[in-house]
Design an enzyme around this catalytic site. Structure first.
Site, PDB file in Angstrom:
ATOM      1  N   CYS A  81      44.470   0.474  21.261  1.00 15.92           N
ATOM      2  CA  CYS A  81      44.734  -0.922  20.897  1.00 15.92           C
ATOM      3  C   CYS A  81      44.056  -1.895  21.859  1.00 15.92           C
ATOM      4  O   CYS A  81      42.839  -2.022  21.849  1.00 15.92           O
ATOM      5  CB  CYS A  81      46.232  -1.153  20.790  1.00 15.92           C
ATOM      6  SG  CYS A  81      46.668  -2.624  19.847  1.00 15.92           S
ATOM      7  N   LEU A  82      44.812  -2.598  22.712  1.00 14.33           N
ATOM      8  CA  LEU A  82      44.185  -3.498  23.679  1.00 14.33           C
ATOM      9  C   LEU A  82      43.267  -2.717  24.616  1.00 14.33           C
ATOM     10  O   LEU A  82      42.211  -3.212  25.020  1.00 14.33           O
ATOM     11  CB  LEU A  82      45.263  -4.241  24.479  1.00 14.33           C
ATOM     12  CG  LEU A  82      44.784  -5.343  25.436  1.00 14.33           C
ATOM     13  CD1 LEU A  82      44.025  -6.433  24.705  1.00 14.33           C
ATOM     14  CD2 LEU A  82      45.962  -5.942  26.200  1.00 14.33           C
ATOM     15  N   PHE A 140      43.321  -8.956  17.325  1.00 12.96           N
ATOM     16  CA  PHE A 140      41.924  -9.039  17.746  1.00 12.96           C
ATOM     17  C   PHE A 140      41.212  -7.742  17.361  1.00 12.96           C
ATOM     18  O   PHE A 140      41.851  -6.709  17.156  1.00 12.96           O
ATOM     19  CB  PHE A 140      41.827  -9.253  19.257  1.00 12.96           C
ATOM     20  CG  PHE A 140      42.289 -10.614  19.713  1.00 12.96           C
ATOM     21  CD1 PHE A 140      41.384 -11.628  19.965  1.00 12.96           C
ATOM     22  CD2 PHE A 140      43.646 -10.880  19.877  1.00 12.96           C
ATOM     23  CE1 PHE A 140      41.815 -12.884  20.376  1.00 12.96           C
ATOM     24  CE2 PHE A 140      44.091 -12.128  20.289  1.00 12.96           C
ATOM     25  CZ  PHE A 140      43.169 -13.137  20.529  1.00 12.96           C
ATOM     26  N   HIS A 163      47.680   2.954  16.542  1.00 10.49           N
ATOM     27  CA  HIS A 163      48.676   3.564  17.420  1.00 10.49           C
ATOM     28  C   HIS A 163      48.985   5.011  17.025  1.00 10.49           C
ATOM     29  O   HIS A 163      49.862   5.259  16.200  1.00 10.49           O
ATOM     30  CB  HIS A 163      49.966   2.741  17.401  1.00 10.49           C
ATOM     31  CG  HIS A 163      49.850   1.449  18.136  1.00 10.49           C
ATOM     32  ND1 HIS A 163      50.261   1.289  19.443  1.00 10.49           N
ATOM     33  CD2 HIS A 163      49.337   0.263  17.759  1.00 10.49           C
ATOM     34  CE1 HIS A 163      50.009   0.050  19.829  1.00 10.49           C
ATOM     35  NE2 HIS A 163      49.458  -0.595  18.824  1.00 10.49           N
ATOM     36  N   GLU A 184      50.558   7.131  18.675  1.00 10.73           N
ATOM     37  CA  GLU A 184      51.908   7.511  19.109  1.00 10.73           C
ATOM     38  C   GLU A 184      52.962   7.059  18.108  1.00 10.73           C
ATOM     39  O   GLU A 184      54.133   7.425  18.229  1.00 10.73           O
ATOM     40  CB  GLU A 184      52.202   6.909  20.491  1.00 10.73           C
ATOM     41  CG  GLU A 184      52.665   5.463  20.498  1.00 10.73           C
ATOM     42  CD  GLU A 184      51.569   4.453  20.203  1.00 10.73           C
ATOM     43  OE1 GLU A 184      51.887   3.276  20.012  1.00 10.73           O
ATOM     44  OE2 GLU A 184      50.380   4.853  20.158  1.00 10.73           O
TER      45      GLU A 184
END
Length: 370
Positions: free
Chosen positions: A258-259, A303, A344, A346
């Site tokens: 992600c980020l 983003f 994600h 997880e």
């Protein structure tokens, strides 16, 4: 009785549009943030405690929220991270036998403002048409002029650094210290289930603050590195980007989510941009370009990385794409054991189609260690 005594409430969007509702329980006041929506049918507790949602007003598209209560084990961080909750039907009573408490009690213990009885279908449709924007949810329905002034001054998500608001202040350890592999993780908003997934694969993890230097991460003498998920705009994360560049020089395995995926892209000279309304839900379709297989994934991001720049990069390969809008969902470096994904694996909540990515990271760690 609660239904009869609840106060009037509303959502005021930055463009002046208003949606009406009622305050959940007796909580009063106002809460500001970027309004966004999540399409998941379940997993509201995990969503509310996900650090990636810090500073956002969450609209839940599922019609009923709170019906299965809350459970202490089903949190992704210490406390609620969303700025406020907007839903259609709020359930004060829950039916799950092993729940610890009601969602109302959970929200109150975290001092979170929530409003219900909102036409969430209309609100979500408006966000999809006009894009994510700042908003305020409030019970101060007779104070709109003042709220409009405060909302106009509220900072936009674009350019906003939020990792420092959710990252650990001091390094800490997770897992079995006698595990086979040691991982240094940069916490820019990490979820607990990421740490659980790594620990279950025989990893002992040291988690470092968002601004930790490379020398600090290296001091753990790790077998691999990890860049976590998190909130806000990735571009202001100069320290994390600089640390990532140093990690890449080591040729050791690196995995970003992600980020962390966006930070890895920026460390390789690929820019990021703010999306119209982002991806948030647990049924997003992804295609793995390496295997040709499809995956249903959990996503939460506003983003994304620039696809044209990624395709033009001589040392970066696109590994996954989002099938709804063809945005980049995964990359890897051609000459290093380094990869990342925009979604994600997880889950928590969500499907486990992508959990194999943790196995691939561990395989890279094994090969590099040998």
């Amino acid at each position: 009785m609660k239904y009869q005594t609840r106060k009037k409430a509303l959502i005021l969007l930055a463009d002046g549009t208003i949606f009406y509702g009622k305050a959940v329980a007796g909580k009063e006041g106002s809460a500001f943030g970027e309004v966004c929506f999540n399409t998941g049918m379940t997993g509201y507790q995990e969503i509310f405690t996900d650090p990636s949602y810090f500073g956002q007003l969450m609209v839940t598209t599922n019609a009923h929220i709170g019906n299965y209560g809350t459970k202490k084990e089903e949190v992704e961080s210490e406390g609620i991270k969303i700025a406020g909750l907007i839903c259609r039907n709020f359930s004060y009573h829950y039916s799950r036998p092993d729940a610890d408490s009601s969602l109302e009690e959970f929200l109150n213990s975290n001092n979170l403002l929530a409003i219900s009885d909102v036409d969430t279908r209309a609100l979500v449709s408006y966000i999809r048409d006009h894009g994510a924007m700042n908003a305020v949810i409030t019970t101060e329905v007779d104070n709109l002029d003042n709220l409009k002034k405060k909302l106009a001054d509220f900072p936009d998500m674009k350019g906003l650094e939020l990792a420092s608001k959710v990252s650990t202040k001091e390094p800490y350890f997770f897992g079995d210290e006698n595990a086979q592999f040691k991982i240094s993780a940069l916490d820019i908003g990490i979820k607990k289930n990421i740490l659980r997934n790594l620990a279950s694969r025989d990893c002992y993890i040291k988690v470092f603050p968002y601004n930790a230097s490379f020398s600090e991460l290296q001091s753990f003498e790790p077998d691999g590195y990890f860049l976590s998920n998190g909130p806000g705009d990735p571009e202001p994360l100069n320290e994390a980007i600089a640390t990532t560049k140093e990690i890449l020089k080591t040729d050791k395995p690196l995995f970003g989510i992600c980020l962390g995926h966006q930070v890895l892209a920026l460390a390789n000279g690929i820019s990021t941009y703010k999306m119209h309304h982002g991806h948030r839900g647990i049924n997003h379709p992804i295609k793995n370009l390496l295997t040709g297989k499809g995956e249903i994934t959990s996503q939460n991001h506003g983003f994304a990385i620039n696809r044209e720049e990624t395709e033009a990069h001589k040392n970066v390969e696109i590994t996954h794409v989002h099938l709804n809008d063809h945005t980049v969902a995964g990359i890897r470096l051609k000459d290093k054991p380094v990869f990342s994904v925009q979604y994600h694996p997880e889950a928590s909540p969500g499907p486990n189609d992508a959990s194999y990515l943790f196995d691939e990271f561990i395989e890279n760690v094994k090969n590099n260690k040998n």
